[in-house]
Design a protein around this motif. Structure first.
Motif, PDB file in Angstrom:
ATOM      1  N   PRO A 420       0.829  -1.220   0.000  1.00 30.80           N
ATOM      2  CA  PRO A 420       0.000   0.000   0.000  1.00 30.80           C
ATOM      3  C   PRO A 420       0.857   1.260   0.000  1.00 30.80           C
ATOM      4  CG  PRO A 420      -0.783  -1.579   1.639  1.00 30.80           C
ATOM      5  CD  PRO A 420       0.537  -2.095   1.151  1.00 30.80           C
ATOM      6  N   SER A 421       0.379   2.272  -0.698  1.00 30.73           N
ATOM      7  CA  SER A 421       1.125   3.531  -0.776  1.00 30.73           C
ATOM      8  C   SER A 421       1.290   4.181   0.592  1.00 30.73           C
ATOM      9  CB  SER A 421       0.422   4.494  -1.731  1.00 30.73           C
ATOM     10  OG  SER A 421      -0.919   4.708  -1.321  1.00 30.73           O
ATOM     11  N   SER A 422       0.431   3.827   1.537  1.00 30.13           N
ATOM     12  CA  SER A 422       0.550   4.388   2.884  1.00 30.13           C
ATOM     13  C   SER A 422       1.811   3.893   3.601  1.00 30.13           C
ATOM     14  CB  SER A 422      -0.685   4.029   3.715  1.00 30.13           C
ATOM     15  OG  SER A 422      -0.844   2.619   3.798  1.00 30.13           O
ATOM     16  N   MET A 423       2.315   2.726   3.203  1.00 34.32           N
ATOM     17  CA  MET A 423       3.546   2.182   3.810  1.00 34.32           C
ATOM     18  C   MET A 423       4.734   2.670   2.985  1.00 34.32           C
ATOM     19  SD  MET A 423       2.094  -1.667   4.575  1.00 34.32           S
ATOM     20  CE  MET A 423       3.520  -2.155   5.565  1.00 34.32           C
ATOM     21  N   TRP A 425       7.820   4.014   3.485  1.00 32.53           N
ATOM     22  CA  TRP A 425       9.226   3.644   3.651  1.00 32.53           C
ATOM     23  C   TRP A 425       9.480   2.182   3.298  1.00 32.53           C
ATOM     24  CZ3 TRP A 425      12.621   7.163   3.400  1.00 32.53           C
ATOM     25  CH2 TRP A 425      12.344   8.437   3.876  1.00 32.53           C
ATOM     26  N   LEU A 426       8.531   1.313   3.613  1.00 29.66           N
ATOM     27  CA  LEU A 426       8.687  -0.082   3.212  1.00 29.66           C
ATOM     28  C   LEU A 426       8.658  -0.206   1.701  1.00 29.66           C
ATOM     29  CD1 LEU A 426       8.855  -3.090   3.839  1.00 29.66           C
ATOM     30  CD2 LEU A 426       6.348  -3.115   4.020  1.00 29.66           C
ATOM     31  N   ARG A 427       7.759   0.511   1.097  1.00 30.50           N
ATOM     32  CA  ARG A 427       7.653   0.505  -0.368  1.00 30.50           C
ATOM     33  C   ARG A 427       8.937   1.016  -1.011  1.00 30.50           C
ATOM     34  NH1 ARG A 427       3.194   0.594  -3.829  1.00 30.50           N
ATOM     35  NH2 ARG A 427       3.511   1.743  -5.774  1.00 30.50           N
ATOM     36  N   THR A 428       9.473   2.090  -0.450  1.00 25.44           N
ATOM     37  CA  THR A 428      10.716   2.664  -0.986  1.00 25.44           C
ATOM     38  C   THR A 428      11.883   1.703  -0.815  1.00 25.44           C
ATOM     39  OG1 THR A 428       9.951   4.912  -0.489  1.00 25.44           O
ATOM     40  CG2 THR A 428      12.318   4.601  -0.806  1.00 25.44           C
ATOM     41  N   ALA A 429      11.970   1.057   0.354  1.00 23.38           N
ATOM     42  CA  ALA A 429      13.079   0.134   0.617  1.00 23.38           C
ATOM     43  C   ALA A 429      13.058  -1.051  -0.344  1.00 23.38           C
ATOM     44  CB  ALA A 429      13.022  -0.353   2.060  1.00 23.38           C
ATOM     45  N   VAL A 430      11.886  -1.619  -0.560  1.00 22.95           N
ATOM     46  CA  VAL A 430      11.781  -2.779  -1.468  1.00 22.95           C
ATOM     47  C   VAL A 430      12.084  -2.354  -2.900  1.00 22.95           C
ATOM     48  CG1 VAL A 430      10.245  -4.556  -2.361  1.00 22.95           C
ATOM     49  CG2 VAL A 430      10.132  -3.923   0.051  1.00 22.95           C
ATOM     50  N   ALA A 431      11.601  -1.180  -3.296  1.00 25.88           N
ATOM     51  CA  ALA A 431      11.876  -0.680  -4.648  1.00 25.88           C
ATOM     52  C   ALA A 431      13.373  -0.464  -4.854  1.00 25.88           C
ATOM     53  CB  ALA A 431      11.112   0.616  -4.889  1.00 25.88           C
ATOM     54  N   CYS A 432      14.066   0.023  -3.821  1.00 26.20           N
ATOM     55  CA  CYS A 432      15.517   0.235  -3.924  1.00 26.20           C
ATOM     56  C   CYS A 432      16.258  -1.088  -4.077  1.00 26.20           C
ATOM     57  CB  CYS A 432      16.019   0.981  -2.693  1.00 26.20           C
ATOM     58  SG  CYS A 432      15.587   2.734  -2.658  1.00 26.20           S
ATOM     59  N   ILE A 433      15.772  -2.134  -3.416  1.00 25.24           N
ATOM     60  CA  ILE A 433      16.383  -3.453  -3.581  1.00 25.24           C
ATOM     61  C   ILE A 433      16.235  -3.919  -5.025  1.00 25.24           C
ATOM     62  CG2 ILE A 433      16.197  -5.887  -2.926  1.00 25.24           C
ATOM     63  CD1 ILE A 433      15.394  -4.943  -0.130  1.00 25.24           C
ATOM     64  N   GLY A 434      15.069  -3.656  -5.616  1.00 25.08           N
ATOM     65  CA  GLY A 434      14.868  -4.000  -7.016  1.00 25.08           C
ATOM     66  C   GLY A 434      15.805  -3.240  -7.929  1.00 25.08           C
ATOM     67  N   ARG A 435      16.007  -1.969  -7.623  1.00 28.25           N
ATOM     68  CA  ARG A 435      16.929  -1.150  -8.430  1.00 28.25           C
ATOM     69  C   ARG A 435      18.355  -1.666  -8.292  1.00 28.25           C
ATOM     70  NH1 ARG A 435      17.122   4.359  -9.710  1.00 28.25           N
ATOM     71  NH2 ARG A 435      18.997   4.726 -10.957  1.00 28.25           N
ATOM     72  N   LEU A 436      18.750  -2.055  -7.086  1.00 25.91           N
ATOM     73  CA  LEU A 436      20.085  -2.612  -6.867  1.00 25.91           C
ATOM     74  C   LEU A 436      20.266  -3.888  -7.672  1.00 25.91           C
ATOM     75  CD1 LEU A 436      22.787  -2.815  -5.289  1.00 25.91           C
ATOM     76  CD2 LEU A 436      21.519  -4.015  -3.496  1.00 25.91           C
ATOM     77  N   GLY A 437      19.262  -4.756  -7.651  1.00 25.61           N
ATOM     78  CA  GLY A 437      19.366  -6.023  -8.361  1.00 25.61           C
ATOM     79  C   GLY A 437      19.508  -5.844  -9.859  1.00 25.61           C
ATOM     80  N   ILE A 438      18.707  -4.981 -10.451  1.00 22.76           N
ATOM     81  CA  ILE A 438      18.770  -4.835 -11.910  1.00 22.76           C
ATOM     82  C   ILE A 438      20.047  -4.122 -12.328  1.00 22.76           C
ATOM     83  CG2 ILE A 438      17.589  -2.610 -12.170  1.00 22.76           C
ATOM     84  CD1 ILE A 438      17.204  -5.821 -14.323  1.00 22.76           C
ATOM     85  N   THR A 439      20.581  -3.257 -11.462  1.00 19.95           N
ATOM     86  CA  THR A 439      21.867  -2.617 -11.770  1.00 19.95           C
ATOM     87  C   THR A 439      22.976  -3.664 -11.805  1.00 19.95           C
ATOM     88  OG1 THR A 439      21.161  -0.549 -10.719  1.00 19.95           O
ATOM     89  CG2 THR A 439      23.519  -0.862 -11.051  1.00 19.95           C
ATOM     90  N   MET A 440      22.973  -4.578 -10.844  1.00 21.60           N
ATOM     91  CA  MET A 440      23.959  -5.666 -10.849  1.00 21.60           C
ATOM     92  C   MET A 440      23.815  -6.529 -12.105  1.00 21.60           C
ATOM     93  SD  MET A 440      24.236  -7.154  -6.960  1.00 21.60           S
ATOM     94  CE  MET A 440      25.376  -8.436  -7.562  1.00 21.60           C
ATOM     95  N   ALA A 441      22.575  -6.864 -12.433  1.00 23.09           N
ATOM     96  CA  ALA A 441      22.337  -7.715 -13.601  1.00 23.09           C
ATOM     97  C   ALA A 441      22.817  -7.037 -14.872  1.00 23.09           C
ATOM     98  CB  ALA A 441      20.849  -8.051 -13.705  1.00 23.09           C
ATOM     99  N   PHE A 442      22.580  -5.742 -14.980  1.00 24.13           N
ATOM    100  CA  PHE A 442      22.978  -5.004 -16.173  1.00 24.13           C
ATOM    101  C   PHE A 442      24.496  -4.992 -16.322  1.00 24.13           C
ATOM    102  CE2 PHE A 442      20.709  -1.456 -18.701  1.00 24.13           C
ATOM    103  CZ  PHE A 442      21.300  -1.893 -19.869  1.00 24.13           C
ATOM    104  N   GLU A 443      25.185  -4.785 -15.206  1.00 21.77           N
ATOM    105  CA  GLU A 443      26.637  -4.729 -15.279  1.00 21.77           C
ATOM    106  C   GLU A 443      27.241  -6.119 -15.511  1.00 21.77           C
ATOM    107  OE1 GLU A 443      28.154  -2.670 -11.893  1.00 21.77           O
ATOM    108  OE2 GLU A 443      27.165  -0.781 -12.401  1.00 21.77           O
ATOM    109  N   MET A 444      26.581  -7.153 -15.025  1.00 25.05           N
ATOM    110  CA  MET A 444      27.134  -8.499 -15.160  1.00 25.05           C
ATOM    111  C   MET A 444      26.930  -9.080 -16.546  1.00 25.05           C
ATOM    112  SD  MET A 444      26.650 -10.468 -11.539  1.00 25.05           S
ATOM    113  CE  MET A 444      27.827 -11.690 -12.082  1.00 25.05           C
TER     114      MET A 444
END
Length: 557
Positions: A420-423, A425-444
């Motif tokens: 939910p959009s009301s959560m 910071w949790l939403r932001t944290a999970v989205a940042c993990i997704g961004r970290l993962g795809i950045t690693m995949a792109f570089e690899m």
């Protein structure tokens, strides 16, 4: 015969000279970030509604503010976010001919009052900012044209990376680098002064043509100046400067509120890069391939001197170590079972990396939050990606971190879509993990692609596979913006699914850690045959063109 790798043993594989050149060339990655994802700040779509000249007169006479005007004179529609004013329709009434009063403004508005499309343009809640969307009225039925702004730059990337790659092989790395930067400066200014949207798209394509090619030429040059064991590290760190550019963008976007001046700001550095003519050398390896050994010797001696090294007399016998060659064709990539499997899996991963990476960044511009803070946070999480890669690939291997990065990114996208959009910071944290993962995949995928093809077809294999990166970049804006109209989280579902598929496919690839680079298709199809042979110096030399070509079509981050 003395090879350039032999001479680097004496001149320094990554000494003071190479570090200086590396730092200078890495700066090219920073303005590229603005070209690649600057649409978040240049193409934002503010609150808008149909312009009605009669309503403007009423507003002025009644002293209404914008909120009052929307409330009293615009149709309202029910959405998932509640009741909002219509952005693409207005009441088809003559406000001056009604008994409208300032105290009872909606007295003549009923459920059967006719509505019509916007006939006199739109009004915008600018909030002090001007984008090309507001300037060219790219809203409602023309909203899809915003996608073209990002698609055209990727078309330029696709064509330019191939064309400038050829020029770099034909006329030299340094000359191609300098010419591409001159091109970038001119094209960037032309984008900023475009008088119409159609002309803007033409200049935007030209901007994409030069920007990626210049980045590639810089990468090629620095990887050809360092020792074999430093190439992968240098390549990953070179890409990190793109992330630094990502961090600077929200600062530029915050202070530069006009999209035209924003484009000028991100184009000016390319003028400064022309001064590199006096500070960076041509690649000695390229000079040797052109039988210009005298100039290669002179440059190598200058590198050694700056590194505080002394060269032996063997430098006079410096020759190009070209190794055996073989004619490659596209059919070599798909003729045999394992080669075919590698090709299709790598193609899909290039496509996935581009779609998900671009999509997650551009999505920040439509979430409705503080785009500057969100952009800054998402940029910061890119830095751990490079360090995680450097830490894991020589300890764990390539395949597991590569697959895990895709799977983590896909899972994070799917989870974020249902938080939910009301959560917040949790939403932001999970989205940042997704961004970290795809950045690693792109570089690899950049160097994993290199290690899965035999020498004679490696250049072509990486070029063919990585063209899917630019195709993914063309598709990404349409996928994001059009699906978000249906449901804001629908693009995340799509990103999550394709990333999970990409991760599963990676697990079907062989591990390449500690395995000598393949020299023939038989080495791919029958990996257990004759694999005891030691890693020869020639194989190390053969690593160079693969590293170089890998990045010819990569969208790096």
């Amino acid at each position: 015969m003395t090879t350039f790798d032999d001479i680097l043993e004496e001149a320094g594989k990554f000494g003071r000279s190479q570090k200086r050149i590396f730092l200078l060339l890495s700066l090219v990655s920073m303005p590229w970030a603005g070209v690649y994802v600057g649409i978040v700040f240049q193409g934002f779509t503010p609150e808008h509604w149909c312009r009605d000249p009669a309503v403007v007169e009423v507003r002025e006479s009644c002293g209404w503010g914008l909120q009052d005007t929307r409330k009293y004179t615009l149709p309202h529609v029910n959405t998932s976010d509640g009741v909002v004013h219509s952005q693409c329709q207005r009441y088809d009434v003559d406000w001056n001919a009604t008994s409208l009063t300032c105290d009872d403004p909606r007295a003549n508005i009923t459920a059967v009052t006719p509505m019509t499309a916007c006939k006199d343009g739109w009004e915008y809640d600018y909030e002090g900012r001007v984008s090309f969307v507001t300037e060219f009225d790219l809203v409602c039925s023309d909203a899809w044209l915003v996608d073209m702004y990002q698609a055209t730059v990727n078309i330029g990337f696709l064509v330019g990376s191939i064309a400038i790659g050829y020029l770099a092989d034909r006329f030299g790395r340094k000359m191609s680098f300098l010419l591409s930067n001159l091109w970038n400066a001119v094209a960037g200014i032309l984008v900023a002064i475009s008088p119409s949207y159609n002309i803007l798209l033409v200049f935007r394509t030209l901007q994409g043509f030069g920007v990626k090619g210049g980045w590639i030429a810089g990468y090629v040059l620095i990887t050809e100046l360092v020792g074999v064991e430093y190439r992968r590290t240098v390549g990953i760190l070179y890409q990190m400067f793109f992330s630094i550019g990502i961090l600077i963008l929200p600062l530029i976007g915050y202070f530069v509120t006009d999209w035209r001046w924003f484009n000028v700001i991100i184009s000016v550095p390319y003028i400064c890069f022309l001064a590199y003519y006096w500070f960076i050398p041509e690649s000695p390896r390229w000079l040797l391939s052109q039988n210009n050994s005298s100039k290669a010797v002179k440059i190598t001696e200058a590198i050694a001197k700056e590194n505080g090294k002394t060269l032996s007399k063997n430098i006079e016998t410096l020759k190009a170590d070209t190794g055996e060659s073989s004619t490659a064709s596209f059919l070599d990539l798909v003729r045999t079972p394992k080669m075919r499997k590698h090709t299709f899996i790598l193609m899909f991963n290039w496509f996935t990396s581009a779609v998900v990476y671009q999509g997650l960044i551009m999505r920040l511009g439509i979430l409705g939050g503080n785009v500057y803070v969100d952009f800054l946070i998402s940029g910061i999480v890119e830095f751990p990606a490079a360090f995680l890669i450097l830490f894991t690939i020589e300890r764990i291997g390539r395949r597991i971190p590569f697959a895990t990065a895709n799977i983590v990114s896909g899972a994070a996208c799917l989870i974020t879509a249902f938080i939910p959009s009301s959560m917040f910071w949790l939403r932001t944290a999970v989205a940042c993990i997704g961004r970290l993962g795809i950045t690693m995949a792109f570089e690899m995928v950049v160097f994993m692609n290199t290690e899965l093809y035999p020498t004679f077809v490696r250049n072509m294999g990486v070029s063919v596979c990585s063209t899917l990166c630019d195709i993914g970049g063309i598709v990404a804006p349409f996928l994001l913006y059009r699906l978000a109209v249906i449901w804001l989280e629908l693009p995340l579902i799509i990103f999550g699914v394709i990333a999970l598929i990409a991760g599963a496919l990676v697990l079907m690839l062989p591990e390449t850690k500690g395995v000598p680079l393949p020299e023939t298709i038989d080495d791919i199809e029958f990996p257990g045959r004759n694999r005891e042979r030691p890693l020869k110096n020639q194989q190390l030399v053969n690593l160079l063109p693969s590293d170089v070509t890998t990045n010819k079509d990569a969208m790096t981050v």
